[in-house]
Design an enzyme around this catalytic site. Structure first.
Site, PDB file in Angstrom:
ATOM      1  N   ASP A 486      10.451 -29.324  19.154  1.00  0.00           N
ATOM      2  CA  ASP A 486       9.654 -28.155  18.760  1.00  0.00           C
ATOM      3  C   ASP A 486       8.240 -28.197  19.310  1.00  0.00           C
ATOM      4  O   ASP A 486       7.532 -27.190  19.288  1.00  0.00           O
ATOM      5  CB  ASP A 486       9.543 -28.116  17.231  1.00  0.00           C
ATOM      6  CG  ASP A 486      10.719 -27.424  16.589  1.00  0.00           C
ATOM      7  OD1 ASP A 486      11.458 -26.739  17.310  1.00  0.00           O
ATOM      8  OD2 ASP A 486      10.888 -27.569  15.380  1.00  0.00           O
TER       9      ASP A 486
HETATM   10  C1  BGC Z   1      12.361 -30.397  13.125  1.00  0.00           C
HETATM   11  C2  BGC Z   1      13.448 -30.291  14.147  1.00  0.00           C
HETATM   12  C3  BGC Z   1      12.904 -30.621  15.506  1.00  0.00           C
HETATM   13  C4  BGC Z   1      12.199 -31.962  15.479  1.00  0.00           C
HETATM   14  C5  BGC Z   1      11.558 -32.317  16.801  1.00  0.00           C
HETATM   15  C6  BGC Z   1      11.715 -31.743  13.217  1.00  0.00           C
HETATM   16  O1  BGC Z   1      10.664 -31.819  12.336  1.00  0.00           O
HETATM   17  O2  BGC Z   1      12.933 -30.215  11.863  1.00  0.00           O
HETATM   18  O3  BGC Z   1      13.994 -28.996  14.145  1.00  0.00           O
HETATM   19  O4  BGC Z   1      13.972 -30.645  16.381  1.00  0.00           O
HETATM   20  O5  BGC Z   1      11.206 -31.957  14.498  1.00  0.00           O
HETATM   21  O6  BGC Z   1      10.470 -31.551  17.119  1.00  0.00           O
END
Ligand code: BGC
Length: 831
Positions: A486
């Site tokens: 993200d």
């Molecule tokens: C989120 C995921 C994401 C991951 C990496 C997590 O906090 O829930 O959806 O893929 O972070 O960024």
């Protein structure tokens, strides 16, 4: 130096036992597994909610408070001039003994002081909208004791977000009712709410309080409520301000005598036309029924036994006996338990997630599914339908949805281009576990719009198409807002600290940003999709209607071929444009520049693309997988696991976004983001490297970490956390964001299916372990589609991979798939 220990595992009771209340961080547990939930720390801190920690928060909790973990269900015991709490907090009176046992959806906290022991068992009975708190008071001394017991719960005004901001209204809306020993909280019930809460105890009370200021005193703390210190309840009746619920009970105990008090914190919803029993008086009928169900020790003990039985049944589906306690306790108890919790909570409510910010993630929830589908397949089925209902007709989807309404969350929207693939991942896992193809015929809407329904299979198809329709200049998937990471925001270009990297307007137009992570994910899920289509062709041929989800044998074969071609093309694109010489690139940025390349100064290599492309087996024959895995080992691994990228970014890169906003070694900037370690571990098993897989696996396995570093790690030693500070951090090895992480499901998937090698497949259980050479024999009992398989894997020569022979009930089978059969079966696997 010997590390200080704060607790230990008790495997026979499936508990973690905390022996010192001053843990390096609150070590919590979860009560409830359906509608009503509570978070509870080892000092009884935390809160309760119904379904949604934002919209139906019952009790108040202050995050990031001073001191830490303030607010919870507190019992004050006044014995002469001494006031103490069984869980040590909030008075922090030194106890003569303290113990907290976190078990499967229950917690038992026991403290003793001056010859009195108070043990409180907290749990949410199955199918019940209430938390039971069974307190057992025991006089261990030789004198009679006259105790004054005060309970305490602080009501939250339902919406946890407005509870923290709208004081000009909130301080005037609070309303309560009192009836016997039951204290009701009915704020806003007069208008649009049809729900109230109550706190009761199964004995006559000698007083109460419902107004916080009267009970505690305006300038006092939880540790020194005026009413308690004076030993006199105020019998206050809240009008506005901050309503609470506190019972006052006088208890006398002869030497050796003990007495149970059962408290119940419950939630009730009434039909619109049955809200009131008289003008301004709430209809308490359902509350009475609920109270009646748990008002004696016998009833509560029976409900507790039922809860334990429920967990026996869940945990009996897959058990291992390996001779290694650290492995067995994670596989048999804690990893499976954490998977259930992530299923229930997604990423919403923990001591790091406020319960306000995030709902159910599209990708998160699909991944969580592989962690519990073997335990509660019917709920997994419903979950898949709920998730798919938030998809858009072009295959894109809402990134999150709210658990209460099941509607897509508009604040965050969509555009995360990995999301659609995860629907295949979750659905395939469900069908392989259950053999239930009928789910594919379910009619599922788009964006929850009635009338827009198509079959779930159609949703899967458009999910795949979404990737194919969004390819970039190198024929690799466009990343969109972001992929799994993200924080790799390649189209965001944000200089404004007041905007969120996740939601701000993206510059999609003209972007060349492509993701090698989605490429690998597409190949893995694309192969799954092809295999599914072929299986559906078979099923359609065998069904008397000749179709499944409206399609015939030929349709599925044509579809399988179409997607196989797309998968092959993606394979080629990765090899041609994604291979950097020693490893796989991570991405191309907006302008088409490489990310995760040896040519870069920082962020030369990333874990996600190494994981997914090796899981996909891209370039396996040419030795590319082995090379990528070696590079990951060499550059990403450290004492505490594998970091996300290396070297860490030391400055902000506007063209990469949030990832470079973190200091080195934290979160997505070279933290050990445990979630993605299993991807490389599975990649190792694809390449047949059992020793490497095991080595990576045990580095982040909580039971191995607990042995070494309780203080350094800080967070709960019985579950995985999202992130452990990486080798570039100020404090490598420090854990954060425990509990709600995809790591749980991925650790489970990795160990059960790829290391121990028991893999559900359409026709049966596929056995294909990948082991460290030290593993010479282990047993797994696996219940699967009505059969129970006792599987003994023998590996006298210490092979890492490769099954020589399998016998089922004494007969050798062809291949490695144990066909489904009802009843009990003995399986011997020779490596
Ligand atoms: C989120 C995921 C994401 C991951 C990496 C997590 O906090 O829930 O959806 O893929 O972070 O960024």
């Amino acid at each position: 130096m010997v590390e200080k220990k704060y607790g230990h595992f008790d495997d026979a009771n499936r508990e973690y036992v905390i022996t010192d209340p001053k843990t390096p961080w609150p070590w919590i547990n979860y009560l409830g597994n359906e509608d009503f939930f509570s978070l509870i720390s080892n000092t009884a801190g935390g809160y309760s909610f119904y379904k949604d920690a934002k919209f139906r928060r019952l009790t108040r909790y202050r995050y990031n408070g001073v001191p830490m973990d303030n607010g919870g269900r507190y019992f004050y015991i006044k014995d002469g001039d001494t006031v103490w709490n069984p869980g040590w907090k909030p008075c922090k009176t030194p106890l003569d003994s303290y113990e907290c046992r976190h078990g499967m959806n229950y917690t038992r906290i026991t403290g003793s002081k001056n010859g009195v022991e108070a043990s409180v068992l907290f749990f949410v009975p199955l199918h019940t909208w209430a938390e039971v708190q069974k307190m057992t008071l025991k006089n261990l001394s030789h004198e009679a004791k006259a105790l004054k017991v005060f309970s305490f719960a602080e009501w939250c005004l339902w919406n946890a977000a407005t509870d923290m901001e709208n004081f000009q209204r909130n301080f005037s809306t609070g309303e309560v009712e009192i009836e016997g020993s039951t204290l009701y909280h009915k704020t806003e019930y007069r208008e649009r709410r049809n729900h109230y809460a109550f706190y009761t105890v199964n004995t006559e009370i000698q007083g109460y309080d419902t107004d916080r200021e009267s009970f505690i005193g305006l300038y006092n703390e939880f540790a020194e409520p005026e009413a308690v210190l004076e030993g006199k309840p105020r019998n206050s009746f809240a009008h506005g301000w901050s309503p609470i619920a506190s019972h006052y009970i006088e208890v006398t105990l002869k030497p050796g005598e003990s007495r149970d008090l059962i408290f119940l914190l419950g939630y009730v919803e009434n039909e619109q036309d049955k809200k009131f029993s008289a003008k301004k008086v709430i209809n308490k009928e359902k509350a009475h029924q609920l109270i009646n169900k748990f008002d004696t020790t016998e009833k509560v003990d029976a409900a507790f036994a039922e809860l334990n039985q429920y967990w026996d049944n869940l945990l009996n589906i897959f058990t291992v006996k390996s001779g290694n306690d650290k492995l067995d306790r994670m596989v048999n108890i804690w990893n499976q338990y954490q998977c259930m919790i992530t299923f229930c909570m997604s990423r919403s409510a923990s001591f790091f997630e406020s319960g306000i910010g995030r709902g159910m993630g599209f990708r998160d929830s699909n991944q969580d599914l592989v962690g519990f589908v073997h335990q509660i397949p019917t709920r997994a089925r419903q979950r898949i339908i709920d998730i798919a209902s938030t998809q858009f007709p072009d295959g894109g989807c809402y990134h999150q949805y709210q658990p209460l309404t099941k509607r897509g969350n508009n604040d965050i929207g969509g555009g995360f281009n990995d999301d659609p693939c995860w629907l295949i991942f979750g659905t395939v896992a469900y069908i392989k576990e259950t053999g239930d193809f009928s789910i594919l015929s379910e009619q599922v809407p788009f964006d929850n719009q009635p009338g827009s329904e198509v079959s779930l299979f159609e949703h899967l198809k458009i999910s795949m198409n979404h990737v194919i329709n969004n390819l970039g200049p190198h024929k690799l998937p466009l990343i969109g807002r972001a992929d799994w990471n993200d924080c790799l925001n390649l189209n965001c270009f944000s200089w404004d600290p007041n905007e969120s990297f996740q939601t701000t307007e993206n510059k999609g137009e003209g972007s060349k940003a492509e993701s090698l992570m989605i490429a690998g994910l597409f190949v893995v899920t694309g192969k799954d999709y092809v295999a599914l289509c072929k299986q559906l062709a078979k099923e359609a041929a065998n069904s008397h209607e000749g179709t499944i989800a409206g399609l015939a044998e030929e349709d599925y074969l044509v579809e399988a071929e179409r997607m196989q071609q797309a998968v092959d093309e993606m394979n080629e694109a990765v090899k041609q444009h994604g291979w950097d010489g020693e490893w796989v690139l991570r991405a191309y940025d907006f302008f088409g520049n490489k990310i995760g390349s040896n040519e870069n100064e920082e962020g030369k290599i990333f874990i996600e693309s190494q994981g997914w492309c090796t899981m996909a087996g891209i370039g396996l024959e040419e030795g590319l997988c082995a090379k990528a895995l070696d590079s990951a080992k060499e550059r990403l691994e450290c004492e505490h696991g594998m970091v996300l990228n290396n070297p860490a970014y030391t400055t902000y890169h506007v063209e990469m976004g949030e990832i470079s906003s973190y200091p080195e070694g934290y979160k997505e900037n070279a933290g050990i983001f445990c979630h993605n370690n299993p991807w490389v571990i599975i990649g190792e098993t694809v390449a047949g490297r059992g020793n490497d897989a095991w080595n990576h696996y045990t580095k982040i396995l909580p039971s191995y970490v607990e042995e070494k570093y309780q203080t350094l790690h800080k967070v709960e030693p019985y579950v995985n956390c999202q992130m452990v500070a990486g080798k570039d951090a100020a404090k490598p090895g420090e854990g954060k964001n425990s509990w709600l992480t995809g790591t749980a499901a991925w650790m489970w998937y990795t160990v059960s299916e790829f290391i121990l090698g028991i893999k559900p497949d359409y026709e049966g259980l596929n056995i294909d372990p990948c082991l460290p050479s030290t593993a010479h024999e282990y047993e797994v009992t696996r219940k699967f589609r009505g059969g129970e398989y006792h599987i003994i894997v023998k590996n006298p020569e210490g092979r890492e991979k490769g099954v020589k022979q399998i016998t089922v009930d004494g007969k050798t089978i062809d291949g490695t798939i144990i066909p489904c059969q009802k009843g009990k079966h003995e399986v011997i696997v020779e490596m």
